[in-house]
Design a protein around this motif. Structure first.
Motif, mmCIF file in Angstrom:
data_model
loop_
_atom_site.group_PDB
_atom_site.id
_atom_site.type_symbol
_atom_site.label_atom_id
_atom_site.label_comp_id
_atom_site.label_asym_id
_atom_site.label_seq_id
_atom_site.Cartn_x
_atom_site.Cartn_y
_atom_site.Cartn_z
ATOM 1 N N ASN A 26 -11.863 37.814 10.829
ATOM 2 C CA ASN A 26 -10.801 37.270 9.991
ATOM 3 C C ASN A 26 -10.750 35.763 10.208
ATOM 4 O O ASN A 26 -10.117 35.271 11.145
ATOM 5 C CB ASN A 26 -9.458 37.908 10.339
ATOM 6 C CG ASN A 26 -8.296 37.263 9.589
ATOM 7 O OD1 ASN A 26 -8.481 36.687 8.522
ATOM 8 N ND2 ASN A 26 -7.100 37.360 10.160
ATOM 9 N N ILE A 27 -11.448 35.023 9.354
ATOM 10 C CA ILE A 27 -11.464 33.555 9.439
ATOM 11 C C ILE A 27 -10.271 33.052 8.641
ATOM 12 O O ILE A 27 -10.236 33.170 7.409
ATOM 13 C CB ILE A 27 -12.777 32.989 8.892
ATOM 14 C CG1 ILE A 27 -13.977 33.590 9.632
ATOM 15 C CG2 ILE A 27 -12.789 31.461 9.010
ATOM 16 C CD1 ILE A 27 -15.322 33.197 9.047
ATOM 17 N N ASN A 28 -9.283 32.508 9.343
ATOM 18 C CA ASN A 28 -8.051 32.082 8.688
ATOM 19 C C ASN A 28 -7.750 30.614 8.994
ATOM 20 O O ASN A 28 -8.557 29.919 9.601
ATOM 21 C CB ASN A 28 -6.894 32.999 9.106
ATOM 22 C CG ASN A 28 -6.736 33.063 10.616
ATOM 23 O OD1 ASN A 28 -6.756 32.035 11.301
ATOM 24 N ND2 ASN A 28 -6.581 34.278 11.152
ATOM 25 N N GLU A 33 -11.759 26.377 12.175
ATOM 26 C CA GLU A 33 -12.583 25.370 12.847
ATOM 27 C C GLU A 33 -13.357 25.984 14.006
ATOM 28 O O GLU A 33 -14.491 25.572 14.288
ATOM 29 C CB GLU A 33 -11.704 24.211 13.313
ATOM 30 C CG GLU A 33 -11.139 23.373 12.160
ATOM 31 C CD GLU A 33 -10.414 22.133 12.646
ATOM 32 O OE1 GLU A 33 -10.365 21.925 13.886
ATOM 33 O OE2 GLU A 33 -9.890 21.388 11.804
ATOM 34 N N ILE A 34 -12.769 26.967 14.675
ATOM 35 C CA ILE A 34 -13.465 27.644 15.769
ATOM 36 C C ILE A 34 -14.674 28.393 15.232
ATOM 37 O O ILE A 34 -15.770 28.332 15.800
ATOM 38 C CB ILE A 34 -12.501 28.608 16.495
ATOM 39 C CG1 ILE A 34 -11.380 27.815 17.166
ATOM 40 C CG2 ILE A 34 -13.256 29.458 17.517
ATOM 41 C CD1 ILE A 34 -10.285 28.683 17.755
ATOM 42 N N GLY A 191 -19.931 16.584 7.470
ATOM 43 C CA GLY A 191 -21.136 16.846 8.239
ATOM 44 C C GLY A 191 -21.515 18.315 8.266
ATOM 45 O O GLY A 191 -21.136 19.095 7.401
ATOM 46 N N ASP A 192 -22.285 18.690 9.289
ATOM 47 C CA ASP A 192 -22.739 20.072 9.389
ATOM 48 C C ASP A 192 -21.657 20.930 10.039
ATOM 49 O O ASP A 192 -20.561 20.479 10.346
ATOM 50 C CB ASP A 192 -24.059 20.149 10.164
ATOM 51 C CG ASP A 192 -23.930 19.685 11.612
ATOM 52 O OD1 ASP A 192 -22.860 19.161 11.988
ATOM 53 O OD2 ASP A 192 -24.900 19.848 12.375
ATOM 54 N N ARG A 193 -21.981 22.214 10.217
ATOM 55 C CA ARG A 193 -21.060 23.175 10.836
ATOM 56 C C ARG A 193 -19.701 23.188 10.136
ATOM 57 O O ARG A 193 -18.645 23.065 10.762
ATOM 58 C CB ARG A 193 -20.896 22.878 12.327
ATOM 59 C CG ARG A 193 -22.165 23.168 13.116
ATOM 60 C CD ARG A 193 -22.003 22.874 14.577
ATOM 61 N NE ARG A 193 -23.071 23.478 15.361
ATOM 62 C CZ ARG A 193 -23.244 23.294 16.666
ATOM 63 N NH1 ARG A 193 -22.417 22.520 17.345
ATOM 64 N NH2 ARG A 193 -24.239 23.882 17.298
#
Length: 247
Positions: A26-28, A33-34, A191-193
Motif C-alpha cells: 500500500n504505497i500512500n 518516498e520510502i 531525478g531518479d527513484r
C-alpha cells in the motif's frame, strides 16, 4: 504479464472471507518516498492515469517506444469500453495496466457496495478486452481516483489480488495553471527513484468536470514528455513498471 483467476464475490454475510495475497503493498502519501527510494538507482516508475484515449495515449506510447521506456497505465473502465484497441496496444508494447475504477468516482463518498463494483467491474472490463487477443490478464495494481481511499477500499483492493499505489512525484499536469515547462521541470529535477504521476486522459467524472482548476487538455503532458525522456536518456535513466520496481 500477469494472469489471475476471476475476481471473487464481494464480502457479505452469505460468503466466506475472501482470499488475499500473502503480501499487500500500500504505497500512500505517508510512505511513498520510502517506497520510491527502493526503486533501483538510475530508474523511475512512470505512471499515467485516466486513459486510454486516442488523442493522448497514442502519442505517449509513441514517445515511450522511441526511448525504450516502460510505464504503468492506470485505466478507467468506461474508457476501456470505448477504446479497447488502445488498451490492447498498451499491453502489446510491454507496459503494465492498472485499475483506476470504472467511473473515476470519489470512492470515500460511495457505499461499500459501490466501491466494490467500481473495482471489480473494471477488473472484468480490462480482462474481457485483453481476452479478445488471447490474454488472461487481471491488473495487479490499483490507484484510487484523486488518491481518495479508505480502509474499506483498501480491503477490496487486497481481496481482488491487487496492490495499491499512489505516487511520490505529482507533476500537477491536471492543473490548468501548470505549463509544459513546469511539468517537465518537476520530473527532471526530481531525478531518479521517483514514482511519477502524469495523465493520458482528462476528467471522466461529469460531476467534477466543471472544476475551474482542471485543464481540459493533456497536450502539455504529451509535449513535456519529449523533454523528460530526452533528459532521462542523456542521464542514463530508464523506467520500470510498478511490478518490476516493487517485485
Amino acid at each position: 504479464m500477469n494472469s489471475r483467476q476471476s475476481p471473487p464475490l464481494p464480502p457479505s454475510r452469505n460468503h466466506q472471507p475472501l482470499p488475499t495475497p500473502s503480501e499487500f503493498i500500500n504505497i500512500n502519501y505517508d510512505n511513498a518516498e520510502i517506497y520510491a527510494a527502493k526503486i533501483p538507482a538510475n530508474y523511475v516508475a512512470l505512471t499515467f492515469d485516466d486513459g486510454p484515449t486516442p488523442e493522448y495515449t497514442l502519442p505517449i506510447l509513441a514517445k515511450l517506444r522511441q526511448y525504450g521506456m516502460k510505464a504503468t497505465f492506470f485505466v478507467i473502465g468506461g474508457r476501456v469500453a470505448q477504446h479497447c484497441d488502445i488498451l490492447q496496444q498498451i499491453y502489446r508494447e510491454g507496459h503494465e495496466i492498472g485499475n483506476h475504477t470504472y467511473d473515476h468516482l470519489l470512492l470515500t463518498q460511495e457505499s461499500s457496495e459501490a466501491q466494490w463494483a467500481q473495482l471489480a467491474k473494471n477488473q472484468q472490463q480490462i480482462h474481457q478486452c485483453l481476452q479478445q487477443i488471447g490474454v488472461n490478464y487481471y491488473p495487479r495494481w490499483f490507484r484510487a481516483p484523486y488518491g481518495d481511499q479508505n480502509a474499506q477500499v483498501l480491503a477490496y483492493v487486497k481481496a481482488l489480488g491487487m496492490n495499491s499505489a499512489l505516487w511520490s512525484l505529482d507533476t500537477q499536469d491536471w492543473n490548468i495553471e501548470t505549463t509544459t515547462t513546469m511539468i517537465a521541470n518537476s520530473v527532471i529535477q526530481g531525478g531518479d527513484r521517483q514514482l511519477v504521476l502524469m495523465h493520458d486522459g482528462t476528467e471522466f467524472n461529469p460531476a467534477l468536470q466543471q472544476n475551474p482548476q482542471l485543464n481540459p487538455s493533456r497536450q502539455r503532458t504529451v509535449e513535456a514528455l519529449d523533454q523528460i525522456l530526452a533528459d532521462y536518456h542523456a542521464k542514463g535513466i530508464s523506467s520500470l513498471t510498478l511490478s518490476q520496481a516493487f517485485r
